[in-house]
Design a protein around this motif. Structure first.
Motif, mmCIF file in Angstrom:
data_model
loop_
_atom_site.group_PDB
_atom_site.id
_atom_site.type_symbol
_atom_site.label_atom_id
_atom_site.label_comp_id
_atom_site.label_asym_id
_atom_site.label_seq_id
_atom_site.Cartn_x
_atom_site.Cartn_y
_atom_site.Cartn_z
ATOM 1 N N VAL A 198 2.253 1.784 -3.493
ATOM 2 C CA VAL A 198 1.202 2.238 -4.410
ATOM 3 C C VAL A 198 0.894 3.713 -4.155
ATOM 4 O O VAL A 198 0.754 4.504 -5.102
ATOM 5 N N LYS A 199 0.809 4.107 -2.902
ATOM 6 C CA LYS A 199 0.529 5.506 -2.571
ATOM 7 C C LYS A 199 1.681 6.421 -2.955
ATOM 8 O O LYS A 199 1.470 7.568 -3.352
ATOM 9 N N GLU A 204 -3.224 4.867 -5.795
ATOM 10 C CA GLU A 204 -4.237 4.313 -4.895
ATOM 11 C C GLU A 204 -5.662 4.605 -5.347
ATOM 12 O O GLU A 204 -6.584 3.869 -5.001
ATOM 13 N N LEU A 217 -7.541 -1.264 -3.776
ATOM 14 C CA LEU A 217 -6.804 -1.938 -2.714
ATOM 15 C C LEU A 217 -7.732 -2.321 -1.567
ATOM 16 O O LEU A 217 -8.614 -1.546 -1.192
ATOM 17 N N THR A 266 0.830 -1.204 0.000
ATOM 18 C CA THR A 266 0.000 0.000 0.000
ATOM 19 C C THR A 266 0.862 1.251 0.000
ATOM 20 O O THR A 266 0.593 2.205 -0.738
#
Length: 70
Positions: free
Chosen positions: A45-46, A51, A56, A42
């Motif tokens: 991805v951010k 995101e 997610l 995460t």
């Protein structure tokens, strides 16, 4: 489609690119890709600001539930 990446320790730009391609292909066919993730994935991805494009989820149950919505 549900992809379970919850046990992945690292994802690089090639992996992110593959997720984006699969998501785009799925959307073109009126499908969706739900991704089960963990804090490390995460965060990555951010970091690249994907995101909002990638779906997610924190658990497999949550991701499966999202496939049946709408």
């Amino acid at each position: 489609m549900v992809l379970d990446l919850s046990t992945i320790d690292f994802i690089d730009s090639s992996g992110l690119g593959a997720l984006v391609q699969v998501t785009k292909l799925s959307q073109n066919k009126q499908g969706s890709v739900q991704i089960v993730t963990n804090p490390r994935v995460t965060q990555t991805v951010k970091l690249v600001r994907l995101e909002k494009f990638l779906h997610l989820h924190n658990s497999l149950a949550e991701a499966i539930a999202a496939t049946t919505e709408g």
